[in-house]
Design a protein around this motif. Structure first.
Motif, PDB file in Angstrom:
ATOM      1  N   VAL A 108      10.819   8.964 -37.340  1.00 41.72           N
ATOM      2  CA  VAL A 108      11.815   9.798 -36.650  1.00 41.72           C
ATOM      3  C   VAL A 108      12.690   8.997 -35.697  1.00 41.72           C
ATOM      4  O   VAL A 108      13.750   9.473 -35.267  1.00 41.72           O
ATOM      5  CB  VAL A 108      11.125  10.942 -35.865  1.00 41.72           C
ATOM      6  CG1 VAL A 108      10.354  11.854 -36.795  1.00 41.72           C
ATOM      7  CG2 VAL A 108      10.198  10.393 -34.773  1.00 41.72           C
ATOM      8  N   TRP A 109      12.276   7.768 -35.378  1.00 42.05           N
ATOM      9  CA  TRP A 109      13.008   6.954 -34.409  1.00 42.05           C
ATOM     10  C   TRP A 109      14.132   6.140 -35.055  1.00 42.05           C
ATOM     11  O   TRP A 109      14.832   5.414 -34.370  1.00 42.05           O
ATOM     12  CB  TRP A 109      12.040   6.030 -33.667  1.00 42.05           C
ATOM     13  CG  TRP A 109      10.964   6.782 -32.966  1.00 42.05           C
ATOM     14  CD1 TRP A 109       9.643   6.850 -33.310  1.00 42.05           C
ATOM     15  CD2 TRP A 109      11.104   7.624 -31.816  1.00 42.05           C
ATOM     16  NE1 TRP A 109       8.953   7.670 -32.446  1.00 42.05           N
ATOM     17  CE2 TRP A 109       9.825   8.154 -31.515  1.00 42.05           C
ATOM     18  CE3 TRP A 109      12.186   7.969 -31.005  1.00 42.05           C
ATOM     19  CZ2 TRP A 109       9.605   9.017 -30.441  1.00 42.05           C
ATOM     20  CZ3 TRP A 109      11.967   8.829 -29.941  1.00 42.05           C
ATOM     21  CH2 TRP A 109      10.688   9.332 -29.661  1.00 42.05           C
TER      22      TRP A 109
ATOM     23  N   TRP B 277       5.440  12.674 -32.405  1.00 42.88           N
ATOM     24  CA  TRP B 277       5.682  12.301 -31.014  1.00 42.88           C
ATOM     25  C   TRP B 277       4.360  12.326 -30.250  1.00 42.88           C
ATOM     26  O   TRP B 277       3.434  13.072 -30.609  1.00 42.88           O
ATOM     27  CB  TRP B 277       6.618  13.302 -30.349  1.00 42.88           C
ATOM     28  CG  TRP B 277       8.082  13.136 -30.577  1.00 42.88           C
ATOM     29  CD1 TRP B 277       9.004  12.618 -29.702  1.00 42.88           C
ATOM     30  CD2 TRP B 277       8.834  13.540 -31.735  1.00 42.88           C
ATOM     31  NE1 TRP B 277      10.272  12.663 -30.249  1.00 42.88           N
ATOM     32  CE2 TRP B 277      10.193  13.234 -31.500  1.00 42.88           C
ATOM     33  CE3 TRP B 277       8.487  14.126 -32.953  1.00 42.88           C
ATOM     34  CZ2 TRP B 277      11.196  13.483 -32.420  1.00 42.88           C
ATOM     35  CZ3 TRP B 277       9.482  14.370 -33.892  1.00 42.88           C
ATOM     36  CH2 TRP B 277      10.820  14.046 -33.624  1.00 42.88           C
TER      37      TRP B 277
ATOM     38  N   CYS C  21      12.390  15.359 -42.168  1.00 38.27           N
ATOM     39  CA  CYS C  21      11.305  14.693 -41.448  1.00 38.27           C
ATOM     40  C   CYS C  21      10.058  15.573 -41.340  1.00 38.27           C
ATOM     41  O   CYS C  21       8.930  15.066 -41.325  1.00 38.27           O
ATOM     42  CB  CYS C  21      11.768  14.228 -40.076  1.00 38.27           C
ATOM     43  SG  CYS C  21      12.525  15.511 -39.046  1.00 38.27           S
TER      44      CYS C  21
ATOM     45  N   GLN D  58      12.207  21.146 -40.090  1.00 41.52           N
ATOM     46  CA  GLN D  58      13.030  20.272 -39.259  1.00 41.52           C
ATOM     47  C   GLN D  58      13.607  19.088 -40.041  1.00 41.52           C
ATOM     48  O   GLN D  58      12.955  18.528 -40.920  1.00 41.52           O
ATOM     49  CB  GLN D  58      12.194  19.757 -38.085  1.00 41.52           C
ATOM     50  CG  GLN D  58      12.979  19.160 -36.951  1.00 41.52           C
ATOM     51  CD  GLN D  58      12.113  18.916 -35.722  1.00 41.52           C
ATOM     52  OE1 GLN D  58      11.011  19.457 -35.602  1.00 41.52           O
ATOM     53  NE2 GLN D  58      12.590  18.111 -34.800  1.00 41.52           N
ATOM     54  N   THR D  59      14.825  18.707 -39.712  1.00 40.44           N
ATOM     55  CA  THR D  59      15.461  17.520 -40.275  1.00 40.44           C
ATOM     56  C   THR D  59      15.778  16.534 -39.156  1.00 40.44           C
ATOM     57  O   THR D  59      15.946  16.922 -37.999  1.00 40.44           O
ATOM     58  CB  THR D  59      16.757  17.873 -41.038  1.00 40.44           C
ATOM     59  OG1 THR D  59      17.663  18.540 -40.135  1.00 40.44           O
ATOM     60  CG2 THR D  59      16.465  18.777 -42.225  1.00 40.44           C
ATOM     61  N   CYS D  60      15.852  15.257 -39.517  1.00 38.44           N
ATOM     62  CA  CYS D  60      16.139  14.200 -38.555  1.00 38.44           C
ATOM     63  C   CYS D  60      17.225  13.283 -39.120  1.00 38.44           C
ATOM     64  O   CYS D  60      17.437  13.221 -40.338  1.00 38.44           O
ATOM     65  CB  CYS D  60      14.881  13.372 -38.278  1.00 38.44           C
ATOM     66  SG  CYS D  60      13.492  14.319 -37.583  1.00 38.44           S
TER      67      CYS D  60
ATOM     68  N   TRP E 232      20.946  13.009 -43.185  1.00 36.77           N
ATOM     69  CA  TRP E 232      19.739  13.599 -42.628  1.00 36.77           C
ATOM     70  C   TRP E 232      18.612  13.572 -43.649  1.00 36.77           C
ATOM     71  O   TRP E 232      18.866  13.494 -44.846  1.00 36.77           O
ATOM     72  CB  TRP E 232      20.021  15.052 -42.200  1.00 36.77           C
ATOM     73  CG  TRP E 232      21.077  15.126 -41.136  1.00 36.77           C
ATOM     74  CD1 TRP E 232      22.431  15.126 -41.332  1.00 36.77           C
ATOM     75  CD2 TRP E 232      20.867  15.168 -39.737  1.00 36.77           C
ATOM     76  NE1 TRP E 232      23.095  15.163 -40.130  1.00 36.77           N
ATOM     77  CE2 TRP E 232      22.166  15.197 -39.124  1.00 36.77           C
ATOM     78  CE3 TRP E 232      19.746  15.197 -38.919  1.00 36.77           C
ATOM     79  CZ2 TRP E 232      22.337  15.245 -37.752  1.00 36.77           C
ATOM     80  CZ3 TRP E 232      19.917  15.242 -37.550  1.00 36.77           C
ATOM     81  CH2 TRP E 232      21.196  15.272 -36.978  1.00 36.77           C
TER      82      TRP E 232
ATOM     83  N   PRO F 149       7.137  16.798 -36.333  1.00 40.85           N
ATOM     84  CA  PRO F 149       8.279  17.684 -36.580  1.00 40.85           C
ATOM     85  C   PRO F 149       7.866  18.894 -37.399  1.00 40.85           C
ATOM     86  O   PRO F 149       6.975  18.812 -38.258  1.00 40.85           O
ATOM     87  CB  PRO F 149       9.264  16.788 -37.347  1.00 40.85           C
ATOM     88  CG  PRO F 149       8.448  15.649 -37.860  1.00 40.85           C
ATOM     89  CD  PRO F 149       7.343  15.454 -36.878  1.00 40.85           C
TER      90      PRO F 149
ATOM     91  N   ALA G  38      16.933  12.439 -33.537  1.00 38.34           N
ATOM     92  CA  ALA G  38      15.833  13.371 -33.817  1.00 38.34           C
ATOM     93  C   ALA G  38      15.532  14.191 -32.570  1.00 38.34           C
ATOM     94  O   ALA G  38      15.532  13.666 -31.458  1.00 38.34           O
ATOM     95  CB  ALA G  38      14.585  12.623 -34.261  1.00 38.34           C
TER      96      ALA G  38
END
Length: 236
Positions: free
Chosen positions: A159-160, A136, A84, A72-74, A81, A68, A164
């Motif tokens: 992130v899962w 990822w 991430c 970025q935020t997740c 949130w 990320p 996300a």
């Protein structure tokens, strides 16, 4: 004598052909003709973000993964949130510590960055980032980490754990928003600072704070390649 000449010529032609085939076989099987491995990049690393390192002034992009972006935020597992992108950078830093990083070059990307499979003490960083849900599998360029991503997703790691957005989609959305208001759709901001001429991508944490002032020699760029050819360096 007259009949012996064609046979002699024929024998010479056959011998020459066989010699040529042998030469071709030998040349294709000798070490000199083999593809030489790329030299390793080794040393102390500075973490740029969750998938990028600087080793001795060389920018190394971890091959086959996409972490990320820093801004970025997740989504959390239940509510809210978390940062991430910043967490991914810290996670990569924790994997490295103060130890030496060894990267085997897989070539370069279109921005000139080295694409590397990097290890610390024999443990691969690329794989570790995907396994822990901090990146990822970048399937557009590699299928090497698909299985590890599936494991991380099943475990709801990183992130899962919640909602996300894949980083490539995040970057695309930020670019599309920025190009609507940028001159001629050229959304990269070139900024002149005490640290030199730097540029900011639309997903940079500082992008919204940077103002392009032409009087100071600042400018807009349409691509990273254009900015780099002009002598500017990226800040992520």
């Amino acid at each position: 004598m007259s009949e012996s000449v064609p046979h002699t010529v024929l024998r010479r032609q056959v011998a020459s052909a066989l010699a040529g085939v042998a030469a071709m076989f030998l040349s294709s099987s000798t070490p000199d003709a083999a593809v030489k491995p790329q030299p390793a990049i080794t040393g102390r690393a500075i973490v740029i973000d969750g998938d990028t390192l600087d080793i001795g002034g060389q920018r190394v992009r971890l091959e086959g993964i996409d972490a990320p972006e820093t801004s970025q935020t997740c989504g959390r597992a239940w509510v809210g949130w978390w940062s991430c992108g910043k967490t991914a950078s810290k996670a990569l830093g924790s994997l490295i510590g103060d130890r030496r990083v060894d990267c085997q070059s897989q070539g370069r990307d279109k921005y000139g960055r080295i694409l590397g499979i990097c290890t610390v003490g024999g443990d691969e960083l690329n794989a570790a980032m995907v396994r822990t849900g901090m990146a990822w599998a970048f399937v557009k360029y590699s299928t090497a980490y698909i299985a590890l991503e599936a494991q991380a997703k099943a475990a709801k790691a990183g992130v899962w754990q919640g909602e996300a957005e894949a980083p490539w989609l995040y970057r695309q959305a930020r670019w599309q928003t920025a190009e609507q208001v940028a001159p001629d759709g050229c959304a990269i901001k070139g900024n002149v600072t005490g640290q030199g001429h730097i540029y900011h991508m639309p997903w940079s944490p500082w992008y919204g704070k940077v103002k392009v002032e032409a009087a100071k020699g600042e400018r807009w760029f349409c691509s990273e390649t254009e900015a780099q050819k002009a002598g500017w360096r990226g800040v992520y």
